[in-house]
Scaffold this motif. Structure first.
Motif, PDB file in Angstrom:
ATOM      1  N   LEU B 242       0.821  -1.230   0.000  1.00 49.13           N
ATOM      2  CA  LEU B 242       0.000   0.000   0.000  1.00 49.13           C
ATOM      3  C   LEU B 242       0.847   1.269   0.000  1.00 49.13           C
ATOM      4  O   LEU B 242       0.442   2.293  -0.551  1.00 49.13           O
ATOM      5  CB  LEU B 242      -0.914   0.015   1.233  1.00 49.13           C
ATOM      6  CG  LEU B 242      -2.197  -0.812   1.154  1.00 49.13           C
ATOM      7  CD1 LEU B 242      -2.962  -0.725   2.469  1.00 49.13           C
ATOM      8  CD2 LEU B 242      -3.087  -0.328   0.016  1.00 49.13           C
ATOM      9  N   GLU B 245       1.274   3.132  -3.077  1.00 55.57           N
ATOM     10  CA  GLU B 245       0.093   3.753  -3.701  1.00 55.57           C
ATOM     11  C   GLU B 245       0.079   5.261  -3.414  1.00 55.57           C
ATOM     12  O   GLU B 245       0.299   5.691  -2.281  1.00 55.57           O
ATOM     13  CB  GLU B 245      -1.170   3.064  -3.138  1.00 55.57           C
ATOM     14  CG  GLU B 245      -2.464   3.770  -3.348  1.00 55.57           C
ATOM     15  CD  GLU B 245      -2.828   3.899  -4.812  1.00 55.57           C
ATOM     16  OE1 GLU B 245      -2.491   3.017  -5.608  1.00 55.57           O
ATOM     17  OE2 GLU B 245      -3.456   4.936  -5.158  1.00 55.57           O
ATOM     18  N   SER B 247      -2.228   7.510  -3.263  1.00 54.55           N
ATOM     19  CA  SER B 247      -3.252   8.110  -2.390  1.00 54.55           C
ATOM     20  C   SER B 247      -3.030   7.813  -0.908  1.00 54.55           C
ATOM     21  O   SER B 247      -3.721   8.348  -0.054  1.00 54.55           O
ATOM     22  CB  SER B 247      -4.640   7.625  -2.812  1.00 54.55           C
ATOM     23  OG  SER B 247      -4.696   6.226  -2.687  1.00 54.55           O
ATOM     24  N   VAL B 248      -2.063   6.927  -0.610  1.00 57.86           N
ATOM     25  CA  VAL B 248      -1.800   6.592   0.796  1.00 57.86           C
ATOM     26  C   VAL B 248      -0.716   7.517   1.342  1.00 57.86           C
ATOM     27  O   VAL B 248       0.367   7.631   0.766  1.00 57.86           O
ATOM     28  CB  VAL B 248      -1.364   5.114   0.929  1.00 57.86           C
ATOM     29  CG1 VAL B 248      -0.959   4.809   2.372  1.00 57.86           C
ATOM     30  CG2 VAL B 248      -2.492   4.205   0.498  1.00 57.86           C
ATOM     31  N   ILE B 251       0.987   4.798   7.005  1.00 57.38           N
ATOM     32  CA  ILE B 251       0.446   3.524   7.506  1.00 57.38           C
ATOM     33  C   ILE B 251       1.052   3.230   8.862  1.00 57.38           C
ATOM     34  O   ILE B 251       2.252   3.442   9.080  1.00 57.38           O
ATOM     35  CB  ILE B 251       0.788   2.346   6.551  1.00 57.38           C
ATOM     36  CG1 ILE B 251       0.197   2.602   5.157  1.00 57.38           C
ATOM     37  CG2 ILE B 251       0.237   1.026   7.107  1.00 57.38           C
ATOM     38  CD1 ILE B 251       0.541   1.515   4.159  1.00 57.38           C
ATOM     39  N   VAL B 260      -4.570   3.100   8.134  1.00 55.98           N
ATOM     40  CA  VAL B 260      -4.076   3.690   6.888  1.00 55.98           C
ATOM     41  C   VAL B 260      -4.603   5.103   6.752  1.00 55.98           C
ATOM     42  O   VAL B 260      -5.799   5.363   6.930  1.00 55.98           O
ATOM     43  CB  VAL B 260      -4.545   2.848   5.665  1.00 55.98           C
ATOM     44  CG1 VAL B 260      -3.998   3.435   4.374  1.00 55.98           C
ATOM     45  CG2 VAL B 260      -4.116   1.403   5.822  1.00 55.98           C
ATOM     46  N   ARG B 261      -3.726   6.043   6.472  1.00 54.53           N
ATOM     47  CA  ARG B 261      -4.134   7.415   6.181  1.00 54.53           C
ATOM     48  C   ARG B 261      -4.104   7.619   4.681  1.00 54.53           C
ATOM     49  O   ARG B 261      -3.075   7.388   4.052  1.00 54.53           O
ATOM     50  CB  ARG B 261      -3.170   8.400   6.836  1.00 54.53           C
ATOM     51  CG  ARG B 261      -3.622   8.886   8.171  1.00 54.53           C
ATOM     52  CD  ARG B 261      -2.539   9.636   8.892  1.00 54.53           C
ATOM     53  NE  ARG B 261      -2.096   8.856  10.044  1.00 54.53           N
ATOM     54  CZ  ARG B 261      -2.820   8.701  11.146  1.00 54.53           C
ATOM     55  NH1 ARG B 261      -4.000   9.281  11.252  1.00 54.53           N
ATOM     56  NH2 ARG B 261      -2.380   7.971  12.139  1.00 54.53           N
ATOM     57  N   ALA B 262      -5.258   8.021   4.133  1.00 58.35           N
ATOM     58  CA  ALA B 262      -5.318   8.223   2.679  1.00 58.35           C
ATOM     59  C   ALA B 262      -5.615   9.694   2.405  1.00 58.35           C
ATOM     60  O   ALA B 262      -6.415  10.314   3.099  1.00 58.35           O
ATOM     61  CB  ALA B 262      -6.410   7.353   2.086  1.00 58.35           C
ATOM     62  N   PHE B 268      -8.179   5.861  -2.979  1.00 56.12           N
ATOM     63  CA  PHE B 268      -7.748   4.810  -2.055  1.00 56.12           C
ATOM     64  C   PHE B 268      -8.733   3.645  -2.049  1.00 56.12           C
ATOM     65  O   PHE B 268      -8.335   2.487  -2.125  1.00 56.12           O
ATOM     66  CB  PHE B 268      -7.591   5.362  -0.636  1.00 56.12           C
ATOM     67  CG  PHE B 268      -7.321   4.278   0.365  1.00 56.12           C
ATOM     68  CD1 PHE B 268      -6.101   3.619   0.391  1.00 56.12           C
ATOM     69  CD2 PHE B 268      -8.310   3.873   1.259  1.00 56.12           C
ATOM     70  CE1 PHE B 268      -5.857   2.593   1.296  1.00 56.12           C
ATOM     71  CE2 PHE B 268      -8.072   2.847   2.161  1.00 56.12           C
ATOM     72  CZ  PHE B 268      -6.844   2.207   2.178  1.00 56.12           C
ATOM     73  N   LEU B 272      -7.367  -0.082  -3.091  1.00 53.97           N
ATOM     74  CA  LEU B 272      -7.165  -1.125  -2.080  1.00 53.97           C
ATOM     75  C   LEU B 272      -7.540  -2.536  -2.559  1.00 53.97           C
ATOM     76  O   LEU B 272      -6.715  -3.459  -2.480  1.00 53.97           O
ATOM     77  CB  LEU B 272      -7.906  -0.760  -0.788  1.00 53.97           C
ATOM     78  CG  LEU B 272      -7.802  -1.770   0.333  1.00 53.97           C
ATOM     79  CD1 LEU B 272      -6.371  -1.884   0.853  1.00 53.97           C
ATOM     80  CD2 LEU B 272      -8.735  -1.433   1.484  1.00 53.97           C
TER      81      LEU B 272
END
Lengths: 236, 303
Positions: B242, B245, B247-248, B251, B260-262, B268, B272
């Protein structure tokens, strides 16, 4: 104004509460009829039945049930909003409600009082009771209508007025009689048909003026209160 | 064409401030009044409708104060949140009574028109207390519209309506707005406001948090960081995948899963499942941990 009166009357007679109006008048007529049937001297039962039950209980309690029913129940369930969101002068709304309340109370209380008066004494006494009941119904209705707007518990406060102020204090503290609608009714009735059964504690002019003060004062104050009627939000 | 104006309006109950220094002007068209429960929406609506005096400031419709001024009800219709109606009347009798109290020249025709507008003609002769919540609501809308007011205020109008009724009510409000009526409806559901109106006024804790086009406000809401609780068959491996990614933004690996902080909600939530599938990891739990409206609104307030 007629539409408000129509909705008010439909609301009054459409609720079960209207059944509460029946027992007291029936009891009054029944007691008077029984006494009469057994030829009991009216001097012995007249005062107890006509004043003790009729004027001290039937008239004010009927006026309380009706007077708080015409406005208090609409305030309670929130339907008053539908009437208030109309471009009607608040005076018209209060007058329509008062007209229905006083009319229904007067008829419901005056008929059994007339019958009781007739059985206890004469047609004249019966008619005098009708006049007294009408005057009392107007004053009580204005008072109880106002109570519906100034307190969340108009019935409780109205009962306190009838039972404590008029019933208890009126008997022992002479000064309270000046503010007792029951005493006005007694004085007015006794003036029209003196029988010895009624014992007016206030003078007739005081009774007439004070009845008018209750009726007018209550109405004017109620109009003013309705003008500033606030609705608190459920989520605010 | 009418405008509703609030100038520095506050309302307090004892020590509690329900509405704090709000100024807004409502123009013809549909405006949504958005805010979490208890934010003060109903208080604002009641002040606009003349059912509450502002403790400070002025509430006017076309320059006339709403408080202690029954004349404004010629131009104003209100559908209150409390659904009390005179249940002993039929829908027709109820709306007709409202038309008569409005002193309309032809109350019967106005009643017919209003009931047609809300599609209640087929049930118009039934007593209101036999109606479902949605039917009652439509009857109340008919009563509020019977005099064709220039200003219509609705407090949570979609509560209790099924999707079809909701859609119909939205269409109706749209049409009225397009015809030049000034319409304000309150809601605590963002999607309702989004579907219905281009303009929103957002109230949080008695204050005006945002005002204007909903797209801008929506963007503010969707672009904020979101926090999700995730559990899977292999949390650590999922965390590695993740973090690549875009948009993340962060974590945390914890004993009972990942936090998880998006930075972007939409990207996100789309990414996922794709990533999990690609890594052969089974997702057991996905929980947005700050999705309550209050947190969305308080974010708005900070923005």
């Amino acid at each position: 104004m007629s539409t408000v009166a129509y909705i008010t009357a439909r609301g009054l007679f459409g609720r079960r509460r209207v059944l509460l109006l029946l027992p007291l008048p029936l009891l009054l007529i029944g007691l008077a009829a029984i006494c009469r049937a057994y030829d009991v001297d009216p001097g012995q039962w007249g005062q107890a039945v006509v004043v003790g039950l009729g004027l001290a209980v039937v008239l004010p309690v009927i006026s309380l049930i009706v007077g708080t029913g015409v406005l208090g129940s609409e305030v309670d369930d929130g339907t008053i909003v539908h009437i208030l969101t109309k471009p009607l002068p608040r005076r018209d709304i209060i007058l329509a409600k008062l007209l229905v309340a006083a009319g229904v109370s007067a008829v419901t209380a005056a008929v059994p009082l007339f019958v009781a008066g007739l059985l206890a004494d004469s047609v004249r006494f019966g008619l005098a009771l009708v006049v007294g009941a009408v005057a009392g119904a107007i004053a009580y209705s204005a008072l109880f209508l106002l109570l519906s707007l100034v307190t969340r518990r108009p019935v409780l406060l109205g009962l306190a007025y009838i039972l404590v102020w008029e019933g208890l204090l009126g008997r022992f503290v002479s000064g309270t009689r000046v503010l007792s609608i029951e005493q006005y009714v007694i004085s007015i009735t006794d003036k029209i048909a003196p029988t010895g059964m009624l014992d007016g504690k206030v003078s007739v002019p005081v009774a007439i003026v004070m009845s008018a003060v209750f009726a007018l004062g209550g109405t004017i104050y109620a109009i003013n209160r309705l003008g500033s009627f606030s609705v608190a939000g459920e989520t605010s | 064409m009418s405008t509703v104006d609030l100038q520095n309006v506050s309302r307090w109950y004892g020590n509690v401030v329900a509405v704090n220094d709000i100024s807004m002007t409502l123009q013809p068209g549909v405006t949504g009044l958005l805010g979490p429960n208890g934010a003060g929406k109903t208080t604002v609506l009641h002040m606009m409708a003349g059912f509450l005096a502002p403790s400070r400031g002025a509430v006017t419709i076309d320059g006339s104060p709403t408080w202690r001024n029954p004349g404004i009800y010629r131009e104003l219709g209100l559908v209150a949140e409390r659904e009390a109606v005179h249940g002993f009347l039929s829908a027709y009798e109820f709306v007709l009574a409202c038309a008569k109290m409005q002193k309309l020249p032809d109350p019967a025709a106005a009643t017919k028109r209003a009931l047609e507008l809300v599609e209640m003609t087929s049930a118009q002769d039934r007593r209101i207390d036999t109606f479902s919540k949605g039917m009652r609501q439509r009857t109340r809308v008919a009563a509020a519209l019977v005099h064709e007011p220039k200003v219509l205020l609705l407090d949570e109008p979609f509560n209790g309506m099924d999707p079809r009724q909701r859609m119909h009510m939205m269409e109706l409000l749209h049409t009225l707005g397009d015809q030049g009526h000034t319409i304000l409806f309150s809601s605590h559901i963002l999607e309702e406001v989004e579907q219905l109106s281009g303009l929103v006024q957002v109230i949080v804790a008695g204050r005006l948090a945002a005002s204007g086009d909903y797209r801008r406000i929506r963007r503010l809401m969707t672009n904020r960081p979101h926090v999700f609780a995730v559990q899977s068959s292999d949390d650590r491996r999922l965390a590695v995948a993740l973090i690549g990614e875009k948009s993340v933004s962060g974590i945390e690996v914890e004993a009972n899963g990942l936090t998880v902080r998006a930075s972007d909600y939409g990207s996100f939530t789309r990414a996922l499942p794709r990533i999990a599938l690609g890594e052969g990891i089974r997702l057991r739990k996905l929980l947005p941990s700050d999705e309550s409206l209050e947190s969305v609104f308080s974010y708005l307030l900070e923005a």
